[in-house]
Design a protein around this motif. Structure first.
Motif, short mmCIF file in Angstrom:
data_model
loop_
_atom_site.label_atom_id
_atom_site.label_comp_id
_atom_site.label_asym_id
_atom_site.label_seq_id
_atom_site.Cartn_x
_atom_site.Cartn_y
_atom_site.Cartn_z
N GLU A 113 -12.47 -2.26 9.58
CA GLU A 113 -12.55 -4.00 9.12
C GLU A 113 -12.74 -4.61 10.27
OE1 GLU A 113 -12.79 -4.79 5.74
OE2 GLU A 113 -12.49 -2.68 5.29
N ARG A 114 -12.08 -4.40 11.25
CA ARG A 114 -12.14 -5.29 12.42
C ARG A 114 -12.91 -5.06 13.61
NH1 ARG A 114 -8.70 -9.38 12.33
NH2 ARG A 114 -10.97 -10.28 13.08
N ASP B 244 -6.99 2.61 10.97
CA ASP B 244 -8.47 2.68 10.04
C ASP B 244 -8.70 1.39 9.79
OD1 ASP B 244 -10.04 4.57 8.93
OD2 ASP B 244 -9.67 3.56 6.89
N TRP B 245 -7.88 0.19 9.15
CA TRP B 245 -8.17 -0.88 8.99
C TRP B 245 -8.76 -1.70 10.34
CZ3 TRP B 245 -5.59 -5.50 11.49
CH2 TRP B 245 -6.08 -6.68 10.91
N THR C 166 0.86 -1.02 0.03
CA THR C 166 0.15 -0.02 0.05
C THR C 166 0.94 1.22 0.06
OG1 THR C 166 -1.40 -1.24 1.11
CG2 THR C 166 -2.01 1.35 1.12
#
Length: 191
Positions: A124-125, A119-120, A4
């Motif tokens: 996402e989690r 942010d992930w 990334t």
């Protein structure tokens, strides 16, 4: 390859996996004293076997969903990393951390990489609370916590023994609603 971009300066965030043990060891050799001022990583990665063991331990933790590890590369050279030292998905908590070799310091790499992983974790989690534990004398890491919008929760007095000295540890954190509000504010300023 999974990478990334961290911006226009050739910096990338990539998984730091066991097959990169030689690269991690070379990175530690370049930055051992600088990195080791406040964290134990350079004392743990001293040869190829210990480098492999460190990376394998994080690969095992990733498989168990209890930690994660990423490297920061600039122009295809490993210069640092960010991690979730711990992750408790059921409890919705994670402890983030970082390190850089001296040549990479002061360029915003850790802040950019930490933003991505936080942010992930939040989006996402479904992590609700991300912590940042830092030796009270580590001004650069404290500055990163501030730039990430974290708040100082308190100080654990002399809780961290490192290289013959006990360090106070500052606990910083950001909660998911605060993280999202901070992102929205940044996006509005950018428009």
């Amino acid at each position: 390859m999974f990478a990334t971009s961290l911006g226009d300066d050739g910096a990338e965030l990539r998984p730091l996996e066991p097959w990169r043990a030689e690269e991690l060891l070379a990175h530690m050799e370049r930055g051992r004293e600088f990195i080791g001022q406040y964290i134990m990583l350079p004392d743990a990665v001293v040869d190829l076997a210990s480098s492999r063991a460190f990376l394998q331990a994080y690969a095992d933790k990733a498989a168990a969903d209890t930690a994660r590890l990423w490297g920061i590369w600039v122009d295809d050279k490993l210069v640092g990393g960010v991690l979730f030292r711990t992750m408790d998905i059921k409890m919705g908590t994670a402890e983030a951390g970082c390190w850089l070799e001296p040549a990479a310091a002061g360029k915003g790499l850790v802040t950019r990489a930490a933003r991505l992983i936080i942010d992930w974790a939040v989006e996402e989690r479904a992590v609700h609370r991300v912590e940042w534990l830092v030796a009270a004398g580590n001004a650069a890491s404290i500055a990163v916590a501030r730039r990430l919008g974290m708040r100082k929760d308190g100080v654990l007095r002399e809780s961290y023994p490192h290289r013959g000295k006990r360090h106070d540890v500052e606990v910083w954190s950001v909660l998911a609603p605060e993280w999202r509000a901070g992102k929205e504010g940044s996006e509005k300023q950018g428009s």
